[in-house]
Design an enzyme around this catalytic site. Sequence first.
Site, PDB file in Angstrom:
ATOM      1  N   GLU A  54      15.967  45.454 -36.706  1.00 16.61           N
ATOM      2  CA  GLU A  54      16.569  45.067 -35.428  1.00 16.61           C
ATOM      3  C   GLU A  54      15.836  43.909 -34.755  1.00 16.61           C
ATOM      4  O   GLU A  54      16.435  43.144 -34.004  1.00 16.61           O
ATOM      5  CB  GLU A  54      16.638  46.261 -34.475  1.00 16.61           C
ATOM      6  CG  GLU A  54      17.666  47.325 -34.875  1.00 16.61           C
ATOM      7  CD  GLU A  54      17.126  48.366 -35.838  1.00 16.61           C
ATOM      8  OE1 GLU A  54      15.991  48.179 -36.358  1.00 16.61           O
ATOM      9  OE2 GLU A  54      17.818  49.364 -36.083  1.00 16.61           O
ATOM     10  N   PHE A 116      17.789  63.677 -29.563  1.00 15.01           N
ATOM     11  CA  PHE A 116      17.511  62.964 -30.805  1.00 15.01           C
ATOM     12  C   PHE A 116      17.763  61.464 -30.622  1.00 15.01           C
ATOM     13  O   PHE A 116      18.812  61.062 -30.139  1.00 15.01           O
ATOM     14  CB  PHE A 116      18.386  63.512 -31.936  1.00 15.01           C
ATOM     15  CG  PHE A 116      18.205  62.765 -33.227  1.00 15.01           C
ATOM     16  CD1 PHE A 116      16.966  62.770 -33.876  1.00 15.01           C
ATOM     17  CD2 PHE A 116      19.237  62.029 -33.792  1.00 15.01           C
ATOM     18  CE1 PHE A 116      16.775  62.073 -35.047  1.00 15.01           C
ATOM     19  CE2 PHE A 116      19.059  61.324 -34.978  1.00 15.01           C
ATOM     20  CZ  PHE A 116      17.821  61.359 -35.604  1.00 15.01           C
ATOM     21  N   GLN A 117      16.811  60.673 -31.006  1.00 14.36           N
ATOM     22  CA  GLN A 117      16.870  59.208 -30.900  1.00 14.36           C
ATOM     23  C   GLN A 117      17.154  58.728 -29.478  1.00 14.36           C
ATOM     24  O   GLN A 117      17.773  57.695 -29.270  1.00 14.36           O
ATOM     25  CB  GLN A 117      17.881  58.621 -31.889  1.00 14.36           C
ATOM     26  CG  GLN A 117      17.428  58.836 -33.317  1.00 14.36           C
ATOM     27  CD  GLN A 117      18.112  57.949 -34.321  1.00 14.36           C
ATOM     28  OE1 GLN A 117      19.294  57.631 -34.172  1.00 14.36           O
ATOM     29  NE2 GLN A 117      17.397  57.556 -35.362  1.00 14.36           N
ATOM     30  N   LYS A 166      26.974  57.239 -25.883  1.00 13.76           N
ATOM     31  CA  LYS A 166      28.015  57.402 -26.907  1.00 13.76           C
ATOM     32  C   LYS A 166      29.313  57.952 -26.316  1.00 13.76           C
ATOM     33  O   LYS A 166      30.401  57.559 -26.728  1.00 13.76           O
ATOM     34  CB  LYS A 166      27.485  58.323 -28.009  1.00 13.76           C
ATOM     35  CG  LYS A 166      28.318  58.276 -29.269  1.00 13.76           C
ATOM     36  CD  LYS A 166      27.640  59.012 -30.412  1.00 13.76           C
ATOM     37  CE  LYS A 166      28.499  58.959 -31.671  1.00 13.76           C
ATOM     38  NZ  LYS A 166      27.871  59.699 -32.788  1.00 13.76           N
ATOM     39  N   MET A 485      -4.334  29.584 -38.167  1.00 18.50           N
ATOM     40  CA  MET A 485      -4.577  29.364 -36.748  1.00 18.50           C
ATOM     41  C   MET A 485      -5.699  30.276 -36.246  1.00 18.50           C
ATOM     42  O   MET A 485      -6.535  29.866 -35.433  1.00 18.50           O
ATOM     43  CB  MET A 485      -3.284  29.614 -35.963  1.00 18.50           C
ATOM     44  CG  MET A 485      -3.347  29.239 -34.507  1.00 18.50           C
ATOM     45  SD  MET A 485      -3.818  27.529 -34.259  1.00 18.50           S
ATOM     46  CE  MET A 485      -2.246  26.707 -34.201  1.00 18.50           C
TER      47      MET A 485
HETATM   48  C1  LIG Z   1       0.499  28.508 -31.554  1.00 20.97           C
HETATM   49  C2  LIG Z   1       1.177  27.849 -30.388  1.00 20.97           C
HETATM   50  C3  LIG Z   1       0.706  26.654 -29.908  1.00 20.97           C
HETATM   51  C4  LIG Z   1       1.361  25.993 -28.880  1.00 20.97           C
HETATM   52  N1  LIG Z   1       0.931  24.760 -28.505  1.00 20.97           N
HETATM   53  C5  LIG Z   1       1.670  24.031 -27.645  1.00 20.97           C
HETATM   54  C6  LIG Z   1       1.363  22.663 -27.351  1.00 20.97           C
HETATM   55  O1  LIG Z   1       0.428  22.095 -27.878  1.00 20.97           O
HETATM   56  N2  LIG Z   1       2.181  21.998 -26.508  1.00 20.97           N
HETATM   57  C7  LIG Z   1       3.279  22.576 -25.913  1.00 20.97           C
HETATM   58  O2  LIG Z   1       4.001  21.913 -25.185  1.00 20.97           O
HETATM   59  N3  LIG Z   1       3.560  23.866 -26.138  1.00 20.97           N
HETATM   60  C8  LIG Z   1       2.798  24.597 -26.992  1.00 20.97           C
HETATM   61  N4  LIG Z   1       3.164  25.901 -27.255  1.00 20.97           N
HETATM   62  C9  LIG Z   1       4.323  26.478 -26.552  1.00 20.97           C
HETATM   63  C10 LIG Z   1       3.950  26.990 -25.181  1.00 20.97           C
HETATM   64  O3  LIG Z   1       3.364  28.258 -25.306  1.00 20.97           O
HETATM   65  C11 LIG Z   1       5.212  27.094 -24.283  1.00 20.97           C
HETATM   66  O4  LIG Z   1       6.184  27.887 -24.920  1.00 20.97           O
HETATM   67  C12 LIG Z   1       5.845  25.768 -24.009  1.00 20.97           C
HETATM   68  O5  LIG Z   1       4.867  24.812 -23.651  1.00 20.97           O
HETATM   69  C13 LIG Z   1       6.856  25.901 -22.877  1.00 20.97           C
HETATM   70  O6  LIG Z   1       7.753  24.853 -22.918  1.00 20.97           O
HETATM   71  P1  LIG Z   1       8.476  24.310 -21.623  1.00 20.97           P
HETATM   72  O7  LIG Z   1       7.505  24.031 -20.545  1.00 20.97           O
HETATM   73  O8  LIG Z   1       9.345  23.219 -22.090  1.00 20.97           O
HETATM   74  O9  LIG Z   1       9.316  25.528 -21.053  1.00 20.97           O
HETATM   75  P2  LIG Z   1      10.425  26.512 -21.609  1.00 20.97           P
HETATM   76  O10 LIG Z   1       9.759  27.760 -21.989  1.00 20.97           O
HETATM   77  O11 LIG Z   1      11.336  25.881 -22.581  1.00 20.97           O
HETATM   78  O12 LIG Z   1      11.158  26.795 -20.241  1.00 20.97           O
HETATM   79  C14 LIG Z   1      12.178  25.987 -19.779  1.00 20.97           C
HETATM   80  C15 LIG Z   1      11.943  25.575 -18.330  1.00 20.97           C
HETATM   81  O13 LIG Z   1      13.098  24.854 -17.902  1.00 20.97           O
HETATM   82  C16 LIG Z   1      13.757  25.540 -16.865  1.00 20.97           C
HETATM   83  N5  LIG Z   1      15.188  25.459 -17.120  1.00 20.97           N
HETATM   84  C17 LIG Z   1      15.960  26.269 -17.864  1.00 20.97           C
HETATM   85  N6  LIG Z   1      17.225  25.861 -17.853  1.00 20.97           N
HETATM   86  C18 LIG Z   1      17.264  24.748 -17.094  1.00 20.97           C
HETATM   87  C19 LIG Z   1      18.292  23.861 -16.706  1.00 20.97           C
HETATM   88  N7  LIG Z   1      19.560  24.037 -17.101  1.00 20.97           N
HETATM   89  N8  LIG Z   1      17.977  22.819 -15.912  1.00 20.97           N
HETATM   90  C20 LIG Z   1      16.694  22.626 -15.477  1.00 20.97           C
HETATM   91  N9  LIG Z   1      15.682  23.454 -15.814  1.00 20.97           N
HETATM   92  C21 LIG Z   1      15.963  24.494 -16.619  1.00 20.97           C
HETATM   93  C22 LIG Z   1      13.231  26.948 -16.904  1.00 20.97           C
HETATM   94  O14 LIG Z   1      13.312  27.544 -15.627  1.00 20.97           O
HETATM   95  C23 LIG Z   1      11.791  26.727 -17.370  1.00 20.97           C
HETATM   96  O15 LIG Z   1      10.958  26.356 -16.308  1.00 20.97           O
HETATM   97  C24 LIG Z   1       2.490  26.586 -28.273  1.00 20.97           C
HETATM   98  C25 LIG Z   1       2.935  27.818 -28.719  1.00 20.97           C
HETATM   99  C26 LIG Z   1       2.317  28.440 -29.785  1.00 20.97           C
HETATM  100  C27 LIG Z   1       2.869  29.737 -30.288  1.00 20.97           C
HETATM  101  C1  LIG Z   2       3.369  39.172 -34.224  1.00 22.01           C
HETATM  102  C2  LIG Z   2       2.128  38.360 -34.102  1.00 22.01           C
HETATM  103  N1  LIG Z   2       0.932  38.927 -34.407  1.00 22.01           N
HETATM  104  C3  LIG Z   2      -0.203  38.196 -34.310  1.00 22.01           C
HETATM  105  C4  LIG Z   2      -0.170  36.901 -33.898  1.00 22.01           C
HETATM  106  C5  LIG Z   2      -1.466  36.081 -33.760  1.00 22.01           C
HETATM  107  N2  LIG Z   2      -1.435  34.943 -34.711  1.00 22.01           N
HETATM  108  C6  LIG Z   2      -1.106  33.696 -34.312  1.00 22.01           C
HETATM  109  S1  LIG Z   2      -1.100  32.599 -35.561  1.00 22.01           S
HETATM  110  C7  LIG Z   2      -1.589  33.778 -36.674  1.00 22.01           C
HETATM  111  C8  LIG Z   2      -1.805  33.436 -38.116  1.00 22.01           C
HETATM  112  C9  LIG Z   2      -0.570  32.952 -38.795  1.00 22.01           C
HETATM  113  O1  LIG Z   2      -0.861  32.760 -40.156  1.00 22.01           O
HETATM  114  P1  LIG Z   2       0.167  32.023 -41.090  1.00 22.01           P
HETATM  115  O2  LIG Z   2       1.523  32.548 -40.895  1.00 22.01           O
HETATM  116  O3  LIG Z   2      -0.352  32.035 -42.473  1.00 22.01           O
HETATM  117  O4  LIG Z   2       0.174  30.547 -40.492  1.00 22.01           O
HETATM  118  P2  LIG Z   2      -0.960  29.390 -40.569  1.00 22.01           P
HETATM  119  O5  LIG Z   2      -1.662  29.388 -39.255  1.00 22.01           O
HETATM  120  O6  LIG Z   2      -1.871  29.709 -41.701  1.00 22.01           O
HETATM  121  O7  LIG Z   2      -0.169  28.161 -40.785  1.00 22.01           O
HETATM  122  C10 LIG Z   2      -1.743  35.016 -36.034  1.00 22.01           C
HETATM  123  C11 LIG Z   2      -2.183  36.244 -36.706  1.00 22.01           C
HETATM  124  C12 LIG Z   2       1.096  36.382 -33.558  1.00 22.01           C
HETATM  125  N3  LIG Z   2       1.238  35.136 -33.096  1.00 22.01           N
HETATM  126  N4  LIG Z   2       2.222  37.119 -33.711  1.00 22.01           N
END
Ligand SMILES: Cc1cc2nc3c(=O)[nH]c(=O)nc-3n(C[C@H](O)[C@H](O)[C@H](O)COP(=O)(O)OP(=O)(O)OC[C@H]3O[C@@H](n4cnc5c(N)ncnc54)[C@H](O)[C@@H]3O)c2cc1C
Ligand SMILES: Cc1ncc(C[n+]2csc(CCOP(=O)(O)OP(=O)(O)O)c2C)c(N)n1
Lengths: 588, 170
Positions: A54, A116-117, A166, A485
């Site tokens: 899911e 259940f569930q 249900k 990472m």
């Molecule tokens: C491993 C990892 C590394 C990351 N590193 C980076 C990084 O280096 N740089 C980076 O940027 N992010 C990075 N992120 C992502 C980060 O965590 C955020 O998800 C991201 O920066 C959010 O993007 P955003 O500000 O565009 O907002 P979003 O999460 O896309 O939110 C959208 C925003 O726009 C607004 N909005 C929605 N609809 C509308 C509309 N119709 N008109 C006007 N406004 C609207 C919402 O209210 C909200 O404020 C990383 C994520 C991971 C998992």
């Molecule tokens: C569900 C979940 N559990 C744990 C993490 C923490 N986490 C972030 S990146 C990462 C490693 C990912 O490894 P891999 O998929 O091999 O990607 P790589 O960084 O090696 O490219 C982990 C464990 C997460 N982001 N999501």
Amino acid sequence: MSSGTILSGAEIIIKALRDQGVDTIFGYPGGAVLPIYDALFKQNQIKHILVRHEQAAVHAAEGYARSSGKVGVVLVTSGPGATNAVTGLVDALMDSIPIVCLTGQVPTHLIGNDAFQECDTTGITRPATKHNYLVKDVNNLARTVHEAFYVAKSGRPGPVVIDIPKDVQFADGVYRTPGESLPKSYRPQVKPDLNKVEEAVELLANAKKPIFYVGGGVINSGPVASQLLTQLVRMTGYPCTTTLMGLGAFPAHDQQWLGMLGMHGTYEANLAMHGCDLMVCVGARFDDRVTGKVSEFSPNSKKIHIDIDPSNINKNIRVDLPIVGDAAYVLEDMIRIWKARNKRADQAALKVWWDQINFWRARECLRYEKTDRVIKPQFALERLRAAIAGRDDVFISTEVGQHQMWAAQFLPFNKPNRWLTSGGLGTMGYGLPAAIGAQIANPGALCIDVAGEASIQMNIQEMSTALQYRLPVKVFILNNQWMGMVRQWQELLHGSRYSESYSEALPDFVKLADAFGGVGLRATKVSEVDDVIREMIETPRAVIVDMCVDSKENCFPMIPGGKAHNEMLLGPEDRVSEATPEEGMVLV
Amino acid sequence: MTTQDTIRRHTIAVLVDNEPGVLARVIGLFSGRGYNIESLTVAEVDSNESLSRINIVTSGTPMIIEQIKVQLDRLVPVHKVKDLTLEGPFIDREMALVKVAGTGEKRVEALRIADIFKARVVDATITSFVFEITGTGEDLDRFIDLMRQLGLVDVSRTGAVALSRGTAAF
Ligand SMILES: Cc1cc2nc3c(=O)[nH]c(=O)nc-3n(C[C@H](O)[C@H](O)[C@H](O)COP(=O)(O)OP(=O)(O)OC[C@H]3O[C@@H](n4cnc5c(N)ncnc54)[C@H](O)[C@@H]3O)c2cc1C
Ligand SMILES: Cc1ncc(C[n+]2csc(CCOP(=O)(O)OP(=O)(O)O)c2C)c(N)n1
Ligand SMILES: [Mg+2]
């Protein structure tokens, strides 16, 4: 069939979904939703995609929604069906993805009896959704479904759960059309206050060192918003950077694009953010991955923030000019007023600013070691980039980790809705089901999940879904044999103590593809990369590519937790300056 | 300290659909985001429209208070949010039941103070009283503090209800 018709609850649901324009739902059956599955069986307008878990149903619906601009629909059973969906719901909540998720519930008279569930689905999902409903009266069912769609897609989009006992699915009730079913209270503001837009245009015209900071909100707003943004940025001649979620909102091939900003963003984007005198934030939320150390974030700029959700304004960073409204409306007004007032950028100042930016650009911060010895992950992506160049129909999803950041840095996103990634929650296991959803929304397109060997194992079972529906999705694993990472952080911040981050006992991904009935390909040498990529693209079936890349490579640039934009690490030769302060260490 | 980090108490009124889960949503918002609730009262105020009014007393910096209001406003069943503290003069009242046990001079003194505060005796035994007192939160605090020295054994407070002054509706 008109309003007022009497139908069973299950039939009402199907009819309401049809009236909402739904053609596909992602789900998994169980006791508490059997009447709905029965109603699905008796019709052929809505296609049901049977996932294998899911959580994947929700991610697939997210991929479907983000790549099509429509609402993604999920159907799961009570108890474990609902709890399994929770990760996907939170993922959609964080990333503003419109989802309607129908969950079965035990019959009304058993609610609260530990039946259940049974689980308290509305209780569990309350903080995981934008809104949720428990429908106890079949006569409220149609109205609730319509309202759920309205809530999911208006304002800041998000997931909505409808929990349906249900007995309500069996009971007969009155059908209501969408038009009769708007909520009484929820009316987000979409049109901006024009005085503020005038003020913004004034600031824009007077800026010496401006930058557009563009986020996922522009994509949420629809393709028109991206067009308007592109028009405004080009009219002004100002630089533009996008967040991870905003990739594609502005064409990556445009010279005015500085790349992604933030923790793994480019040197030029981050330094331009740091040094600008005017920041125009459009649909981005000043996430901590973007701001770095808040107290040192862009210290000398005036900040305009355009956002549809007032709760995202002044949340992390205080801004000078908030404009509440839908990005498309606001941008349209800005362009109109800019033209009407005959505004022009200060060309002399702008030239100085671009000279500065080009100087930063010359650092070529995404450079990596070119070698024949081992496949660099960046190289593999560059080759993929070359292989898809010029194509308009490529959808890239990712898992979470280094590969995700490299994909963001090295793949070109010139149009919105073609980049599907879990940004806010960072959910490993997102990419494969999201690619499946995108493939269903875009038959014939090339849908690639750029994956890590660890992440892909979190929802690998969805290969079976891909095969069942003959979806030619591609899983492009950058196999570095590490949770790269995690290893990178351990290396930089925890004295290279690699606690539990090695990907031990990996399956043979080629054989695994085969076992699912797909095609497995592997590249271990630089010379094999292009052939494998070509074969992947040409194979009209689901493919897993095991791209065996350098296991030691780290992702740069990087702003370590708690540091400011101008304290970026550019490569392995840079060390984290002076032991990261403790406030930085505790950040994730 | 600048005004930006000054923590102030605000009384916020929220008009919501009277439906199951709405209180859980509001409380979940406060606990989930780490906001502070000093008191919260809720009751239906319009049975035709099925609307309830929630009065929340909270405290925070201006930025936090602003966040609280916009976060409340984006909940689907929320119709209106009003910051009574910011939007002009308002009246707030709270009721408490205060049980005091004792004999002799302390008992007499408790009764005398209750009289000054216009608190009513709603239950009495030979050795105890229950007072009912209505006033602002500060009035109640002061009364209860005095009773502490006179044999306070139990207190139950309603939390504040509040309305703006003048003719304006919600
Ligand atoms: C491993 C990892 C590394 C990351 N590193 C980076 C990084 O280096 N740089 C980076 O940027 N992010 C990075 N992120 C992502 C980060 O965590 C955020 O998800 C991201 O920066 C959010 O993007 P955003 O500000 O565009 O907002 P979003 O999460 O896309 O939110 C959208 C925003 O726009 C607004 N909005 C929605 N609809 C509308 C509309 N119709 N008109 C006007 N406004 C609207 C919402 O209210 C909200 O404020 C990383 C994520 C991971 C998992
Ligand atoms: C569900 C979940 N559990 C744990 C993490 C923490 N986490 C972030 S990146 C990462 C490693 C990912 O490894 P891999 O998929 O091999 O990607 P790589 O960084 O090696 O490219 C982990 C464990 C997460 N982001 N999501
Ligand atoms: Mg890995």
